[in-house]
Design a protein around this motif. Structure first.
Motif, PDB file in Angstrom:
ATOM      1  N   SER A 177       0.833  -1.095  -0.217  1.00 35.70           N
ATOM      2  CA  SER A 177      -0.082   0.030  -0.074  1.00 35.70           C
ATOM      3  C   SER A 177       0.861   1.309   0.052  1.00 35.70           C
ATOM      4  CB  SER A 177      -0.880   0.017   1.248  1.00 35.70           C
ATOM      5  OG  SER A 177      -1.522  -1.161   1.467  1.00 35.70           O
ATOM      6  N   ILE A 178      -0.029   2.373  -0.388  1.00 34.52           N
ATOM      7  CA  ILE A 178       1.046   3.422   0.023  1.00 34.52           C
ATOM      8  C   ILE A 178      -0.174   4.687   0.578  1.00 34.52           C
ATOM      9  CG2 ILE A 178       2.283   3.542  -2.285  1.00 34.52           C
ATOM     10  CD1 ILE A 178       0.147   5.422  -3.644  1.00 34.52           C
ATOM     11  N   SER A 234      -0.318  -2.041  -9.440  1.00 44.66           N
ATOM     12  CA  SER A 234       0.484  -2.465  -8.413  1.00 44.66           C
ATOM     13  C   SER A 234       0.041  -2.159  -7.072  1.00 44.66           C
ATOM     14  CB  SER A 234       1.915  -2.412  -8.711  1.00 44.66           C
ATOM     15  OG  SER A 234       2.196  -1.040  -8.813  1.00 44.66           O
ATOM     16  N   VAL A 235      -0.703  -0.929  -6.854  1.00 45.12           N
ATOM     17  CA  VAL A 235      -0.815  -0.522  -5.692  1.00 45.12           C
ATOM     18  C   VAL A 235      -2.047  -1.292  -4.952  1.00 45.12           C
ATOM     19  CG1 VAL A 235      -1.694   1.535  -4.127  1.00 45.12           C
ATOM     20  CG2 VAL A 235      -0.115   1.666  -6.192  1.00 45.12           C
ATOM     21  N   GLU A 236      -2.158  -1.888  -3.945  1.00 43.45           N
ATOM     22  CA  GLU A 236      -3.290  -3.002  -3.627  1.00 43.45           C
ATOM     23  C   GLU A 236      -4.194  -2.237  -2.403  1.00 43.45           C
ATOM     24  OE1 GLU A 236      -1.046  -7.136  -4.164  1.00 43.45           O
ATOM     25  OE2 GLU A 236      -0.534  -6.139  -2.499  1.00 43.45           O
ATOM     26  N   ALA A 237      -3.852  -1.315  -1.796  1.00 41.85           N
ATOM     27  CA  ALA A 237      -4.360  -0.599  -0.851  1.00 41.85           C
ATOM     28  C   ALA A 237      -3.933   0.760  -0.843  1.00 41.85           C
ATOM     29  CB  ALA A 237      -4.548  -1.341   0.374  1.00 41.85           C
ATOM     30  N   ILE A 238      -4.812   1.745  -0.188  1.00 48.60           N
ATOM     31  CA  ILE A 238      -4.210   3.270   0.138  1.00 48.60           C
ATOM     32  C   ILE A 238      -4.696   3.508   1.559  1.00 48.60           C
ATOM     33  CG2 ILE A 238      -4.027   4.061  -2.104  1.00 48.60           C
ATOM     34  CD1 ILE A 238      -6.854   5.303  -1.806  1.00 48.60           C
ATOM     35  N   LEU A 294     -10.695   7.304  -3.443  1.00 50.02           N
ATOM     36  CA  LEU A 294     -11.090   6.678  -2.057  1.00 50.02           C
ATOM     37  C   LEU A 294     -12.216   5.985  -2.047  1.00 50.02           C
ATOM     38  CD1 LEU A 294     -10.910  10.149  -0.048  1.00 50.02           C
ATOM     39  CD2 LEU A 294      -9.063   8.457  -0.324  1.00 50.02           C
ATOM     40  N   THR A 295     -13.235   6.114  -2.845  1.00 49.71           N
ATOM     41  CA  THR A 295     -14.227   5.162  -2.952  1.00 49.71           C
ATOM     42  C   THR A 295     -13.936   3.763  -3.640  1.00 49.71           C
ATOM     43  OG1 THR A 295     -15.767   7.234  -3.127  1.00 49.71           O
ATOM     44  CG2 THR A 295     -16.781   5.063  -3.871  1.00 49.71           C
ATOM     45  N   ALA A 296     -13.312   4.030  -4.638  1.00 47.92           N
ATOM     46  CA  ALA A 296     -12.925   2.712  -5.486  1.00 47.92           C
ATOM     47  C   ALA A 296     -12.138   1.784  -4.416  1.00 47.92           C
ATOM     48  CB  ALA A 296     -11.930   3.079  -6.872  1.00 47.92           C
ATOM     49  N   PHE A 297     -10.974   2.210  -3.575  1.00 49.91           N
ATOM     50  CA  PHE A 297     -10.580   1.337  -2.766  1.00 49.91           C
ATOM     51  C   PHE A 297     -11.302   0.998  -1.657  1.00 49.91           C
ATOM     52  CE2 PHE A 297      -6.691   2.869  -5.044  1.00 49.91           C
ATOM     53  CZ  PHE A 297      -5.726   1.666  -5.079  1.00 49.91           C
ATOM     54  N   GLY A 298     -12.093   1.977  -1.236  1.00 49.77           N
ATOM     55  CA  GLY A 298     -12.894   1.646  -0.254  1.00 49.77           C
ATOM     56  C   GLY A 298     -13.877   0.453  -0.259  1.00 49.77           C
TER      57      GLY A 298
END
Lengths: 67, 377
Positions: B7-8, B28-32, B53-57
Motif C-alpha cells: 500500500s501507499i 500494483s497498488v493494492e490498498a491506500i 478513495l471510494t474505489a479502494f474503499g
C-alpha cells in the motif's frame, strides 16, 4: 488494484492543472473549521490563516513528517 | 496469514499523486492509506480524489490514519469532540477497513499545530487513552489502532512502549501500526539491538506496518552524534527493508504494509522514480514473505465487549504539565534553559521522570516542537 481508465485520466489531469473546479460537500459542514486566527496569534494579527475557497494548497499530512 | 496488501499513504498532494500515478496505472497498488483529518483547510475536494478513495474503499482496501486527535491530552476539548463527529461523517461516506491514530499528545496551542510527544506511562494515562480509543471506535465502527511513536526521551521509555500499547489497546481489541522507521530511529538514537526491541512488542496486534525514509539531525550537544528523525522526506534506507523482511513473518495478523513519503520530498522526477522503486521493492519483499505461519487464530480486531461511556474523563493536572512542557519546548532558547525551566515546572519529580531524559533527545524534542508549532506550512 485495477482502477478505471477514466479515473486514471482524471487524476493525471487533476495533478497537472491542480483543478478544484468540482467539489465534494463532505467537509462543508465540518465543525472543525479553520480559524481566521491561530490561538498563538497576537491580538492585532492582520493575517487570514484560513485557506481561501478554491485554493489549490491541498494540505498534506503533517503527521507523516513528524518526529 | 491472510493476504498482505502492498500500500501507499495517499493524500491530496500533487507531487505524491504524480509519483504514484504510474503505480496506479500498472495496477500494483493494492490498498491506500488516507489521513482523513488533514483536509480541514480545504473545502473543495476534487471529484476524482473522492472517486479514488471510494474505489479502494469498496474493495476493503482503504484505511484511515488520523493526525490531530491528540489521544492523551489531559483536557478534553471541543475540537476533539468535533474530530469524532467528523470521523463519524467521513466513515459514513467511505468504507474504511480500519482507523488509526498516533500515540502521544500534540504540543501545539492550536488543534492543527504541534507534534506528537510522549506521555508518562501511568495508570491514569492508560485510562484516558482507553476511554478515547473507545470513543474513536464508536465514531467509526471499525477496527481501531495506534502507531508506535518515533520519539522517546529515554531508553526506559523505548523499552516500555510496546507493553503500554498492548494494555492500551486491549479493551477495544485494537491493533498496532508498527512503523519500522520509527523503530529504526530508536535503534539509532538509543543503541538497542533490533531483536531485543522487537521482543518487547506484542506482534500479534500488528495489523499494519509503515516504512519510510527520514533524515539525520546534528546534535549541538554532541557534535559527533547524529539524531535520526522520522521526517518522511527521503527514500527508505536498506536497513528498514531488512527490518521488514525480519518482522513480517512474525506478525500473524498483518494485513497492510504502507510506504509513506511526504510530497515535499517528491519534487523532482528522480525522487518520484525513487519512490516508485521503493514501492516495488516493498511489494517484492512482501510477496516473498507471505507464508502463513502455523496455528494462527483469526482476529477481527473488533471489541468483544464495551462499557457505556459517560462524560469524557480529564486529568487537569496532566493538562497543566502538558501546557508547561509545550511552552518550554517551543520557546526555550537553548537546552540548558529548557532543563532549568523543566526543573522549576510541575514536571519535576513527577511521573514524567524529566530527570532521566537524555539531553540529546530533549534537544530533539525542542527542534520538533518548534518546527511544527505553527502547523504544516
Amino acid at each position: 488494484m485495477k482502477l478505471s481508465k477514466s479515473l486514471l485520466q482524471a487524476i493525471a489531469l487533476g495533478v497537472t492543472i491542480s483543478a478544484t473546479t468540482t467539489s465534494c460537500s463532505l467537509f462543508e459542514n465540518s465543525d472543525v473549521k479553520p480559524n481566521l486566527h491561530d490561538k498563538t496569534c497576537a491580538e492585532d494579527c492582520q493575517l487570514d490563516h484560513r485557506n481561501s475557497e478554491g485554493s489549490t494548497d491541498w494540505s498534506n499530512c503533517p503527521g507523516c513528517g513528524m518526529g | 496469514m491472510p493476504k498482505i496488501y502492498s500500500s501507499i499513504a495517499c493524500n491530496l498532494d500533487n507531487h505524491l499523486l504524480s509519483a504514484a500515478l504510474p503505480l496506479f496505472a500498472e495496477e500494483s497498488v493494492e490498498a491506500i492509506e488516507w489521513s482523513f483529518d488533514t483536509l480541514y483547510k480545504q473545502r473543495n475536494i476534487p471529484d476524482w480524489f473522492i472517486e479514488l478513495l471510494t474505489a479502494f474503499g469498496q474493495e476493503n482496501r482503504l484505511v484511515g490514519h488520523g493526525v490531530y486527535f491528540s489521544l492523551f491530552s489531559g483536557k478534553w476539548t471541543p475540537e476533539q469532540e468535533a474530530w469524532l463527529q467528523q470521523l463519524e461523517k467521513v466513515s459514513g461516506h467511505f468504507q474504511f477497513d480500519h482507523i488509526s491514530e498516533h500515540f502521544g499528545f500534540m504540543t501545539g496551542a492550536n488543534f492543527h499545530a504541534g507534534a506528537p510527544i510522549g506521555i508518562p506511562f501511568t495508570r491514569r494515562t492508560l485510562q484516558l487513552g482507553q476511554d478515547r480509543l473507545q470513543r474513536i471506535f464508536q465514531a467509526c465502527r471499525c477496527p481501531v489502532g495506534l502507531e508506535n511513536l518515533a520519539f522517546a526521551y529515554s531508553l526506559d521509555e523505548v523499552k516500555a512502549h510496546g507493553q503500554f500499547l498492548d494494555e492500551l489497546l486491549e479493551p477495544v481489541n485494537g491493533f498496532i501500526i508498527l512503523d519500522l522507521h520509527n523503530l529504526y530511529c530508536q535503534l539509532q538514537n538509543f543503541t538497542i539491538p533490533f531483536e531485543a526491541l522487537l521482543e518487547l512488542y506484542p506482534l500479534h496486534r500488528v495489523r499494519e506496518i509503515h516504512i519510510s525514509g527520514g533524515s539525520w539531525e546534528d546534535s549541538a550537544l554532541h557534535p559527533r552524534q547524529k539524531i535520526r528523525r522520522d521526517t518522511h522526506d527521503d527514500a527508505v534506507p536498506d536497513e528498514v527493508f531488512q527490518m521488514l523482511s525480519a518482522v513480517v513473518p512474525r506478525c500473524p495478523h498483518l494485513k497492510f504494509v504502507v510506504l509513506e513519503q511526504l510530497g515535499i520530498g517528491l519534487h523532482t522526477p528522480a525522487s518520484q522514480e525513487a519512490f516508485r522503486e521503493d514501492f516495488r521493492k516493498l511489494k517484492r519483499t512482501v510477496q516473498s514473505l507471505s507464508t502463513p505461519p502455523p496455528e494462527t487464530v483469526a482476529n477481527d480486531f473488533l471489541p468483544k465487549e464495551l462499557c457505556p461511556l459517560g462524560p469524557a474523563p480529564e486529568d487537569l493536572s496532566l493538562h497543566r504539565q502538558q501546557q508547561q512542557l509545550s511552552r518550554i519546548l517551543e520557546t526555550a532558547p537553548d537546552l540548558s534553559a529548557a532543563r532549568e525551566e523543566l526543573q522549576s515546572s510541575d514536571l519535576a519529580g513527577s511521573a514524567w521522570k524529566v530527570e532521566e531524559w537524555e539531553p540529546a533527545m530533549l534537544e530533539t524534542a525542542m527542534q520538533i516542537a518548534q518546527k511544527w508549532k505553527n502547523g504544516f506550512a
